[in-house]
Enzyme design. Structure first.
Site, short mmCIF file in Angstrom:
data_model
loop_
_atom_site.label_atom_id
_atom_site.label_comp_id
_atom_site.label_asym_id
_atom_site.label_seq_id
_atom_site.Cartn_x
_atom_site.Cartn_y
_atom_site.Cartn_z
N GLU A 166 0.78 -1.34 0.07
CA GLU A 166 0.07 0.06 -0.07
C GLU A 166 1.02 1.36 0.14
O GLU A 166 0.92 2.06 0.99
CB GLU A 166 -0.96 0.18 1.23
N GLU A 351 -5.61 -8.34 0.54
CA GLU A 351 -6.44 -8.07 1.82
C GLU A 351 -7.79 -7.68 1.74
O GLU A 351 -8.17 -6.94 0.60
CB GLU A 351 -5.74 -6.92 2.51
C1 FCB Z 1 -4.58 -2.06 5.27
C2 FCB Z 1 -3.26 -2.54 5.94
C3 FCB Z 1 -3.21 -3.45 7.02
C4 FCB Z 1 -4.54 -3.30 7.84
C5 FCB Z 1 -5.74 -3.28 7.30
C6 FCB Z 1 -6.95 -2.96 7.97
O1 FCB Z 1 -4.54 -0.77 4.89
O2 FCB Z 1 -2.23 -2.70 5.19
O3 FCB Z 1 -2.11 -3.43 7.83
O4 FCB Z 1 -4.24 -2.13 8.85
O5 FCB Z 1 -5.66 -2.18 6.26
#
Ligand code: FCB
Length: 440
Positions: A166, A351
């Site tokens: 990210e 994610e």
């Molecule tokens: C993302 C992050 C991860 C976690 C999630 C909820 O932005 O990569 O580490 O904090 O959000």
């Protein structure tokens, strides 16, 4: 869960994701200080003034945690190595840290779990923060050295490697919005970080190519960005958000350069000769990790400096983070990536997950909302696959409740509950639902 494993392509990988600083316990194993340790000590930066010193004590409990991953029937585990643990002074390898990751990876393989490594999930060594962190190009070059140190030790056993997690959060959220370490609100720092994270990605990719590392890529976060109204001003605001959040990184990697809607504000603050790096940044990647949580509703706000953005709270159900639950945005993001950027490049959802307030439930782990959230997003992934997207994996965020950055331990994303007093792990109903779906 109505969906079955067999609804997905036969080689589709299901996994769980974590990040080093959020679970390991940074006070153990001779890790060096990171900018998150010091940011957490600043007033008001983290809810409850909490930090990652102990976190889930995964550093000592990793075997039981890997058992949880295996027992749920997951195929893969997305983890990160901590830069500050591997090189505490930003330069010199820490044998204890490398031994730990070596054992962890062998532990995954012994359990039949494929390791997916992220090299940078935000734990910058303080020694590099001291020289300006991501505002200094030198940090990007050091990231290349760190890539080699980590992969010299564990690169032979990785199923996939991502350079950064990210970069929007690393650069914009942390240097312009000030929400994450180092907590700056400075457009010059932000412009430099926006470029240097991409130089770091390029540097790391080059090191990986030189050593023949297989399946090297990056993890980017995307949101579906919509204007709050049909007004031209709000549409332009949404386009600026889309440029800064979504297009900056993937556009550069795909050889499209940085988007004009972002450069209009950032150009005067960019480091000298930044254009010369664009060809390196556009070197091919083998796979793309996609993090997706929610959509954004944007409006123009002239009381704010450029990019003059305000956000509007939408009507949909929300997670404990206040994020709208919008699974179809995942399908949309994936289809757009295929159509406008990466074509048939393999992608994985690296994610997706929800924080849910379990304080009311009194130990009752019947988290039906989370099961529904997961199923909704699995369905969106299936819809994307049906539309021709080359998606071959999905990692739930997160295996464990953990240190949720500026929110401390309050927001619980885990499919496994962690009692932060006893550090006891208790699988929630979502864990059992996934196990029923995945276990073979
Ligand atoms: C993302 C992050 C991860 C976690 C999630 C909820 O932005 O990569 O580490 O904090 O959000």
């Amino acid at each position: 869960m109505k969906l079955k494993r067999t609804d997905f392509p036969p080689d589709f990988r299901f996994g769980a994701a974590t990040a080093a600083y959020q679970i390991e316990g940074h006070s153990f194993g001779n890790a060096g200080p990171s900018h998150w340790d010091t940011f957490a000590k600043g007033p008001g930066n983290v809810v409850g003034a909490e930090d990652g010193a102990i976190a889930c004590d995964h550093y000592h409990r990793w075997e039981a945690d890997l058992d949880l991953i295996r027992d749920a029937g997951f195929d893969a585990y997305r983890f990160s190595t901590s830069w500050a643990r591997v090189t505490p002074d930003g330069r010199t390898p820490n044998p204890e840290g490398l031994d730990y990751y070596d054992r962890l990876v062998d532990g995954m393989l012994a359990r039949g779990i494929e390791p997916y490594l992220t090299l940078y999930h935000w734990d910058l060594p303080s020694a590099l923060a001291d020289i300006g962190g991501w505002t200094n190009r030198e940090t990007a070059l050091r990231f290349g050295d760190y890539t080699d140190v980590v992969l010299d030790r564990i690169g032979d056993r990785m199923a996939g490697v991502a350079t950064l997690n990210e970069p929007w959060c690393v650069a914009w959220l942390s240097h312009f919005l000030g929400h994450h370490a180092p907590g700056l609100r400075d457009i010059r720092a932000a412009a430099r970080a926006m470029h240097h994270v991409m130089v770091a990605h390029a540097e790391s990719m080059e090191r990986m190519r030189a050593r023949g590392q297989k399946n090297a890529g990056i993890v980017l976060n995307f949101e579906a960005s919509y204007p709050a109204t049909d007004s031209a001003a709000d549409k332009a605001a949404a386009a600026r958000q889309d440029a800064i959040f979504n297009r900056w990184f993937i556009g550069a990697i795909c050889g499209q350069g940085y988007p004009e809607e972002a450069l209009e504000g950032l150009r005067p603050h960019m480091p000298a000769c930044w254009e010369d790096d664009m060809a390196r940044i556009a070197a091919p990647i083998d796979w793309l990790g996609v993090n997706y949580y929610t959509r954004g509703l944007l409006k123009e706000d002239r009381s704010q400096p450029w990019p003059h953005l305000g956000s509007v709270t939408g009507p949909l159900d929300k997670t404990q983070m206040g994020w709208e639950i919008y699974p179809d945005g995942l399908r949309e993001v994936l289809c757009r990536l295929k159509d406008d950027f990466v074509g048939d490049l393999p992608m994985m959802v690296t994610e997706n997950g929800m924080a849910r307030d379990e304080s009311q439930s009194n130990g009752n782990m019947g988290d039906v909302e989370r099961i529904g959230f997961i199923e909704g997003h699995f369905q969106a992934a299936l819809d994307a696959i049906a539309a021709g997207v080359n998606l071959n994996g999905f990692f739930y965020w997160s295996l464990l409740d953990n240190f949720e950055w500026a929110f401390g331990f309050e927001k619980r994303f885990g499919i496994v509950h962690v009692d932060y007093q006893s550090l006891k792990r208790t699988p929630k109903a979502s864990y059992h639902a996934l196990k029923a779906m995945l276990y073979r």
